[in-house]
Every structure is written in C-alpha cells, then in structure tokens.
Design an enzyme around this catalytic site. Sequence first.
Site, PDB file in Angstrom:
ATOM      1  N   ASP A 162      27.926   0.177 -10.465  1.00 38.06           N
ATOM      2  CA  ASP A 162      26.938   0.569 -11.433  1.00 38.06           C
ATOM      3  C   ASP A 162      26.312  -0.490 -11.970  1.00 38.06           C
ATOM      4  O   ASP A 162      25.115  -0.339 -12.719  1.00 38.06           O
ATOM      5  CB  ASP A 162      27.443   1.754 -12.256  1.00 38.06           C
ATOM      6  CG  ASP A 162      27.651   3.087 -11.388  1.00 38.06           C
ATOM      7  OD1 ASP A 162      27.173   3.465 -10.562  1.00 38.06           O
ATOM      8  OD2 ASP A 162      28.720   3.549 -11.831  1.00 38.06           O
ATOM      9  N   GLY A 205      25.131   6.626  -9.701  1.00 30.84           N
ATOM     10  CA  GLY A 205      24.731   6.283 -11.236  1.00 30.84           C
ATOM     11  C   GLY A 205      24.751   7.507 -12.151  1.00 30.84           C
ATOM     12  O   GLY A 205      23.767   7.889 -12.743  1.00 30.84           O
TER      13      GLY A 205
END
Length: 770
Positions: A162, A205
């Site tokens: 991420d 995400g």
Amino acid sequence: MGIDSVRSLNVYRHQEHPYEPYYCEVILHLLWVCLFRHFSPENMARVKQGYQGLVDGGDNIKVAHWHSVTNIIQLGGTVIGSARCKTFTTREGRLAAAYNLVKRGITNLCVCGGDGSLTGANIFRSEWSGLLAELVEKGRITDTLAEQHGHLNIVGLVGSIDNDFCGTDMTIGADSALHRIMEIVDAIMTTAQSHQRTFVLEVMGRHCGYLALVSALASGADWLFIPEAPPLDGWEDRMCARLESRNTGSRLNIIILAEGAIDRHGKPITSNYVKDLLVNRVGHDTRVTVLGHVQRGGTPSAFDRILSSKLGVEAVIALMEASPDTPACVIGLAGNRAVRLPLMECVEMTKLVQTSMNEKRFDEAVKLRGGSFENNWNIYKLLAFQKPSQSKTDFSVAILNVGAPSGGMNAAVRSAVRLALIHGHKVYAVHNGFLGLASEDWHKVAGWTGQGGSLLGTKRTLPEKNMEKIVGTIKKFNISALLVIGGFEAYKGVLQLCEARAHYEELCIPMCVIPATISNNVPGTEFSLGADTAVNAAMEGCDKIKQSASGTKRRVFVVETMGGYCGYLATYTGIAVGADAAYIYEDPFNIHDLTTNVEHLAEKMKKDVQRGLVLRNEKCHENYTTDFIHKLYLSEGKGIFDCRVNVLGHLQQGGAPSPFDRNFGTKLGVRGIQWISERLTENYRQGRVFTNSADTACVLGLNKKVICFSPVTELKAETDFEHRIPKVQWWLNLRPMLKMLAKYQTSFDEYVPGEMKHVTKRSLSVDPGY
C-alpha cells in the site's frame, strides 16, 4: 561503533500479518550475505512465521547460512512465512519470545512489516530489561545470561504493497503490486476498446489510495476513487455527465477504485454501486474487475529487488553500529538514498493520517501522505478533469522525440500535449525528431500512456546538419518553444540549437529536454525515462536464462546488455538478478580481474552453487568482448562448469512501459509544459517570444527527489562527449554492494551510512516528493 566491533547474534523476521509479506525474501537474501562478512554461521538465525515463531521457538528459529538464501531473489511471497500472533500482544507472549532469543544469544532483530509489526517490536525493545529480570526471577535464565544480553537492538524495514508508511518514498512490494495491476489494466483496455465497454477496477487499499492513484495516473483512467480524497456530494451526476459526454469518439472508459473508497460522509463507495450507476443512468455496458490478491503475487519487480538491496544493506549497517543509546529506527527511501528514520515518529505520523481521515480532514490526510502522493493527486486532477482552454494564447509548442525509443516516451507526450492544450497553446506533434521538425501532422494521444516505443516516431539525427531548414520551419509555423523528449542526442541537439542562438534569432525560444533513454546516460538527471522498463526487461530475460539451467548442473551464463558506454543497465540488472559479476566501462578491469572472477566462480561451483551469471555492458572494453569472456570462462571452467552466451539486444527497448516510467513520464510531461509556459509568459514582448539566456534551454532532471532544470550549456562541463556519459554517476556507489552480494571480499570503508531523518508534520509539508 565500528562494523568489526559487533558482538551479538542477529535474527531477521517478517511481520505477523499473514496478508502483508511481499517479496521480503529479497531482503533476507541481502541481509544474510551482508552478515556473512561479519558473523560466523552460528551467529545468524532466521525466524519462521513472524512473531509466532519467536513465541514458539524450537525449529522456528534456525541457523542461517549463505545457501539459505541462494536463488530466492526472483521468488514472490516470503520463504520464511508469516502469521498473525495474538499471543505476542500479551506480556506473557513477549516473555516467551525473550526467553527463546536469549537462549540462542540473540540481541538484534530486523523486523520487516507494517506499522503494527514495527510498533510491536518497539514495545518488545522497551520491555526487554524487565522481561529479562522476570526470567531471572522465575529461574529460567541466570543473572550472567541476563547481563550478557541486557539490551535489544531493533531495526525496521517496511513491507507493504500500500505504500502507506510515513517517512519513506516507497515501501517494499508497492512497485511489484503496481506491475500486477498495470498488466491487468493493459489487458482490460484491449477488451474495452474491442467491445466499447466501461470497466470498473477495484484495487487494494483499504486505508490508503496509493495503488489506485498511481494506477489511474499511469493508465489515464477516466475517474478515480481513493479514501484520502472522497468526491464531493453530487459526484454521481458529475461522473455520469462526464462519461456521457465522451460517448462519441471514445470506445474506452476505465474507472479505478480503491477498496476503501468512501464518500464525504464516510459511506463506502463500492465497485458494484458504481457499475449499477453507469448501467442505469448512462446505459454503458459495464463490467467490474476485482483484482484482489493477484496484486500480491508474481515475481518481484526490478525496483523492489534493488530497493530491498539498498535498504537491506543499510539495515545491517544500522544494527552493526547500534548501541544501547541508539533509538530504534526504520530504514526508508528518500529519492534513491537509504535513510534512517526514528521508528515511532514514523508510526505516529502514519496513524495521524488515519485520524485525519476519520475526522474528515481530507486535505490534511493527502498532505500527510507526503509530497509524492500529493503531487500525483494534483496531476491526476489536472489531466483528468481540466478541459482544453477556449481562450487561446499566442504561443505554439512543438513536441518531438529524439534518439532511440524508450518506455515512457508516449506517456510524456500525452501529458505534455494535454496540458499545453489546457493552457491554450497550439501544439505541433513532430514526426521523427529534428528531421521531421517541418511536419505539421497532429495525432490524438488518448491511450498512449501504456504504449511502448515512440508512437510519434524518433530519429538520432542531430540538428547541426539541418540547421537552416529547422530555423525556417520554426519561423514558418511561428513556434514559440520546443519540448524535446529523448536521450543523449536530445540533450546534444538542444545544446547545438542553444549555441546557434547567436546566429539565428528564431532559436531564441524556451527549449526543454525530458531525458528518455534506456542507457540512463543523460547529464543533469539521475533517472531517465525508459531505464526502469529496460532493467525490468533485462531482469526478466536473465531470470528465464537462469531458470533454463534448473535441470543442468553447474552452468555459467555470460549475458550482454545494451547501454553504450554507460554501465547503469548492466549494474542495476546485476543487482536485480544476483549476478556474479557485471563488467562496465566506468569500472575498469583487466585480464587479472577476469581471471580472479573465473577462479572465484569456480570455487563456488565446487560447492553447492549450481548456476552462475555474468553481465557484460556492450561497450565495457574494446578487446574483452562478450565472445572473449565467454571463451575464457568456458576454457578455465572446464571440468567444473560449462558456459553459454546470450545477447539480450533490443528486447531491452521493447515491451509495455513499467508503472514507474508511465508515472514518471506523465509527471515530467506536465512539469516540462508548466516550465515552458512560465518562460513564454516571462519572455513575451511586443507580440513575440525572445530569450537568449542560458536558463531557458534546460534538461529537466530528477536529482534525489527534487525536480530541477539544468541549463544545457552548464552541463557541458559535466559531460564526457566522447563516451556519451556524465562524468559523475551516482549509481557507481552501488558497485561495491553488487560485488559483496556475489561473495567477493569487499570493504565498507567507502560506504556512507544513511542519514537520520526526522518525520514530523513540518518535514512532510516541505517534502518535495515526486
């Protein structure tokens, strides 16, 4: 404390979260090799299953040696495993972990994970003396043993796809995840264009939109949803209106959505909701693709392998230098340099991002993500939502590609053309470099971001032989500025135009060079467009070459790379594939060095090593050709190993551009046009543009993490024109690391440790990022 004064055992482990480890075995490979130089084999250990392995002990903590990490650099996932461990969150669990470590004489930990794992490591470190005291009290260890292991050193490495950890430009695994995403996006784009469909792509995400943002920027997505910047109320109407307006002439609509996307009120925005919206309101044939854990799989990208190399080495050095007074640190990346960051400062700032989002202070959340994230977001909004200006300027900008094709050129052209039109400039897309400067042909640039090569066409021809014709064309079409995208020829060509200003008034216009070459040999920048794509292509070729020998005992491959006289491609590829040697022009070698390399490899082959890989830059030596080196290895290795030769050739120039080059090209195109627009406005007098100052003919470069414009005339002193390379090249500092990882005796005397960099709101606000 000096390196040789290290006196304690070291252990390395991955984070505890089972879904986060990503390509961390690359770090293991490097750390073990580094430690091999300074610790005996019994003084190194690897821990399986993360903190659970520390708590359970036994066979989960095993001695590590050189061959523990042989031939794993190209593997995805994590070879030592990872697991959740609720027990470690309790004092009883940490007490068990402390006992298992002390029993094996371990007082140094390298933890690869996210903010939760690193926070746990810091808690473990702060409790260490108390845990030992409790073990003594319970009679499980002696006072002497507790005194000998009285302090625990830790260093962190951030592994997260991420890229959500404050203080570092990139986390390990993020670039590889982007490669998986862009592979899927490219495939879907082909389908979408064929069937005139709209695709909604959901990427990972949950709390950070980095993957979605960079993917959208790199693919030219039509709409984007990320948790840090929820759309304003009424977004449904605006999105549908935008896509409806594109129905005529566009067969392709791509919407990218982070799994944690929300609206301004914190309500989730799901991919199915977006799909139903488009089907019901716009009537689009819409499909949803949820990428899921495919983003965590596959082989690591070249960027991740080299990033892990640099951060892994720095982590080892940090542990070697640690003392009881050294604060716990995490190793991060600033530009292309490894830096040391106070661990808990980073963790606290990372948590602050989520706090800002929870409290709906979204602008602050974007800023806290860092300068690069904010720049990406601003450029995406600019290119995705701004329309060509209806108010036209008096300026005309010519854009051309010069030199050999490279990945990212088309992305730069696309963003430059669009931003120039947004500014109201007239744009000429010039075919075939300086030779085609007279052409007025204009091409649409939709969909260019993911295309390899140069759709605009490119030639190596320099302007000096066609100066009169070029001047005539500039005058005829009233061209106000030039944006030249290319390699060493682009730089040299603009230098020739700049030096001809004294004779031709028409050349007194702003000129900007965007470096684009697989050789990465343009002065004024540390990275050129296309170099990352080429390294990945060369790396993939070498991986396949190595794999071809999996059933063959003891074989050495001699592989020739491109790059002219510049050894960047050979060196970077060598690190990414674990090469035994990489011969380049900038690092002179002789027959004695070649003989030493052969003997060194022969000794390795007599033991457990089955394969060898030697890279040779195409112009590294006039006499020691690829064929000569092949025959030398073949002759000297007789009876120990055989040898094969491979020339990678132009496959290093082909293929789809990497995510880095797409993103980099897009941003360089934008920044180049912004700079040109500023120079045009500053130098517009009495209905015309005129400037002959040195700072209006520049190379647009990235140095560390700062964008800079270097006058081409000033770069002359920094350039070796005979060999077409800069006189000083930063990446040469990585050469000792390459040799060290190939098990050569090397010295750390020239190694410059990473600086300690504090992470605060203020430091993030002034972070230029790119």
